[in-house]
Design an enzyme around this catalytic site. Structure first.
Site, mmCIF file in Angstrom:
data_model
loop_
_atom_site.group_PDB
_atom_site.id
_atom_site.type_symbol
_atom_site.label_atom_id
_atom_site.label_comp_id
_atom_site.label_asym_id
_atom_site.label_seq_id
_atom_site.Cartn_x
_atom_site.Cartn_y
_atom_site.Cartn_z
ATOM 1 N N CYS A 1 0.837 -1.205 0.000
ATOM 2 C CA CYS A 1 0.000 0.000 0.000
ATOM 3 C C CYS A 1 0.879 1.266 0.000
ATOM 4 C CB CYS A 1 -0.969 -0.034 1.173
ATOM 5 S SG CYS A 1 -2.372 1.096 0.956
ATOM 6 N N HIS B 1 -3.758 -5.300 0.729
ATOM 7 C CA HIS B 1 -3.230 -5.771 2.016
ATOM 8 C C HIS B 1 -3.338 -7.302 2.096
ATOM 9 C CE1 HIS B 1 -2.610 -1.920 4.109
ATOM 10 N NE2 HIS B 1 -3.586 -1.486 3.320
ATOM 11 N N GLU C 1 -2.178 -9.133 4.398
ATOM 12 C CA GLU C 1 -2.165 -9.580 5.792
ATOM 13 C C GLU C 1 -3.548 -9.720 6.399
ATOM 14 O OE1 GLU C 1 -1.593 -5.030 5.948
ATOM 15 O OE2 GLU C 1 -1.137 -6.708 4.618
ATOM 16 N N GLY D 1 -1.434 -14.539 37.996
ATOM 17 C CA GLY D 1 -2.377 -15.605 37.682
ATOM 18 C C GLY D 1 -2.755 -15.620 36.223
ATOM 19 N N GLY D 2 -2.293 -14.606 35.469
ATOM 20 C CA GLY D 2 -2.608 -14.514 34.052
ATOM 21 C C GLY D 2 -1.631 -15.277 33.182
ATOM 22 N N ASP E 1 0.531 -14.199 30.682
ATOM 23 C CA ASP E 1 1.873 -13.668 30.422
ATOM 24 C C ASP E 1 2.834 -13.936 31.580
ATOM 25 O OD1 ASP E 1 0.732 -12.743 28.101
ATOM 26 O OD2 ASP E 1 0.482 -10.695 28.812
ATOM 27 N N SER E 2 2.408 -13.579 32.794
ATOM 28 C CA SER E 2 3.327 -13.756 33.930
ATOM 29 C C SER E 2 3.578 -15.243 34.200
ATOM 30 C CB SER E 2 2.790 -13.065 35.183
ATOM 31 O OG SER E 2 1.627 -13.690 35.679
#
Length: 506
Positions: A76, A164, A166, A219-220, A222-223
């Site tokens: 683009c 595009h 993607e 508790g999520g 990522d961590s």
């Protein structure tokens, strides 16, 4: 790897995610901070942009060490820039070109378009169009309305496309990107969750040695994934701290602590409910709530961390979108909510920072978690706001209100799981409104609280649509909440999408 130059397009992260789906590593860099001296760079993609090449001061990358030396794909704005910069002409489109189109002409001999079928659907999103090309630029793809839909510069591996690939609406977009990164750039498709775990654990061992590291668990996802990666690398030298701020879901502190112990992690649980709730007395402003919770978290965490001798590092569950945000084309966003910003911790604690997930998108974090054999109960958890139920209780916060909302939330979330609806929802929660309504229970008139239920579908949380939960389910949950939670006599369902609304109410 593939280097993606960011000109500010809303789709730039999506380009990276699609390439990562091909098990090829890529990074996003601002267009004005280009470094291709890294010998591992096999190709460069120029992203789209909200700007026009006709604007004064439009973004201009330095391509001296790129164009003609490594393969380049302009998407683009990137395609229009490559055309305009070297002698072509870009003008406003007679008709603004947004939405679905079809490639009616395809040069089947082009390496970029190999395997793309005539009539293939693509997604247009531009107000300018290329009306003439420089010398040696050859058209390799056209739609009915866009003659220069795709081009190749003869004699060098440089390509431009005005659509595009993607986005999902470009039905063979992933094949086109594969042609570029694998066939043209020669990248190996060996960047997998398993390879990431292996290389990251080795890198962490080299970086940290025998140093002690402290990490705040939530508790999520990522961590938790960050903790297991670090645990594999340094074992008991990782010290995890899980703070109960009194604003978690019902019994969550105990459940999460138990699940972490089964993983073999070295975890200290800290019950600090009274500190957080005392400071929130009488506070109604959402931003003041966040700042109070953030301040107390830093103080409690710092106090606990100092009980561990000779800690050198603070680990954080930063993921790649956070990194991109901090070095974006326009600089760090001013709209990041304060509860996401605990950047004061390393300075306060005088620790070095280690971020094992800083190269991963959210969906990749989950895939790495599966490679680490982390329980699906943790990996598939809905996102939960940093300030917890504080921003789901509109108005002031009291222990009684927290307890009431915990009960409502517990019934709602368990109901989603029991009806096999939980995994079809991105995020769900209940909100306690500062509103009371008249009701009738038995022969008595009541004047009690109203709760709102919220459930949204999304891929990344940036945009979200309200989830169309079955009416029968909503009726059952409403009835169960009113019958079992004293103090609630009315349940409503939030049908607002983001934008214009946000997922959370505060």
């Amino acid at each position: 790897m593939i280097l993606i130059l960011d000109f500010g397009s809303q789709y730039t992260q999506l380009i990276a995610r699609r390439i990562r789906e091909l098990n090829v590593y890529c990074e996003i860099h601002p267009y004005n901070k280009v470094d291709v001296t890294n010998s591992s760079v096999r190709g460069v993609i120029l992203s789209g942009s909200p700007c026009s090449v006709r604007d004064a001061g439009h973004p201009e990358p330095h391509l001296e060490n790129i164009k003609g030396k490594v393969p380049v794909l302009g998407i683009c704005y990137g395609a229009q820039y490559l055309a305009s910069k070297f002698g072509g002409e870009v003008l406003p489109s007679k008709h603004r070109e947004y939405g679905r189109a079809n490639l009616e002409y395809i040069d089947v001999s082009s390496a970029l378009l190999e395997g793309i079928t005539p009539g293939s659907q693509v997604w247009m999103s531009h107000g300018d169009t290329i009306v003439s090309l420089p010398e040696k630029y050859r058209i390799i793809g056209s739609t009915r309305d866009v003659k220069v839909g795709a081009y190749h510069i003869e004699g060098e591996p440089t390509y431009g496309i005005q659509f595009h690939p993607e986005v999902y609406h470009s039905t063979q977009g992933l094949e086109l990107l594969k042609n570029f990164v694998v066939s043209i750039c020669g990248c190996k498709q060996d960047w997998t969750p398993a390879s990431f775990v292996e290389s990251t654990v080795a890198a962490l061992q080299d970086q940290l040695g025998k140093d002690k590291v402290v990490l705040g668990l939530s508790g999520g996802v990522d961590s938790s994934v960050a903790a297991i990666l670090l645990h594999k690398a340094i074992g008991k030298n990782l010290h995890c701290i899980f703070v109960d701020n009194g604003l978690l879901r019902k019994n969550e502190f105990e459940k999460v602590l138990e699940s972490y112990k089964h993983m073999g992690l070295n975890v200290t649980g800290v019950n600090a409910k009274h500190i957080f709730l005392n400071d929130l007395k009488g506070v109604t402003d959402p931003e003041t709530k966040r700042k109070s919770i953030g301040k107390n978290f830093i103080e409690v965490f710092d106090q606990e961390a100092h009980k561990i001798q000779d800690v050198k590092w603070l680990a954080q569950g930063t993921i790649y979108p956070d990194v991109i945000e901090s070095v974006s084309v326009n600089g760090p966003s001013a709209t990041i909510k304060s509860h996401h910003n605990v950047g004061g911790l390393p300075e306060r604690m005088k620790l070095k920072v280690v971020e094992p997930l800083k190269l991963l998108f959210k969906d990749e974090v989950r895939r790495v978690g599966r490679a680490l054999q982390i329980d699906d109960i943790i990996l598939n958890r809905h996102p939960f706001p940093g300030p917890g139920l504080a921003i789901r209780i509109l108005g002031d916060i009291t222990p009684e209100k927290v307890a009431l909302l915990q009960e409502v939330d517990s019934i709602y979330i368990q109901g989603l799981k029991d009806h096999n609806l939980y995994h079809g929802v991105w995020q769900a929660g209940a909100i306690l409104l500062p509103v009371q309504s008249v009701g009738v229970m038995g022969d008595e008139r009541t004047y009690e609280n109203v709760v709102a239920l919220r459930a949204v579908s999304s891929t990344d949380g940036m945009t979200a649509d309200w989830s169309h939960l079955p009416y029968e389910f909503l009726a059952e949950i409403s009835n169960k909440i009113i019958n079992n939670v004293r103090g609630v006599n009315r349940v409503v369902y939030d049908i607002s999408s983001k934008p214009p609304a946000t997922i959370e109410w505060e």
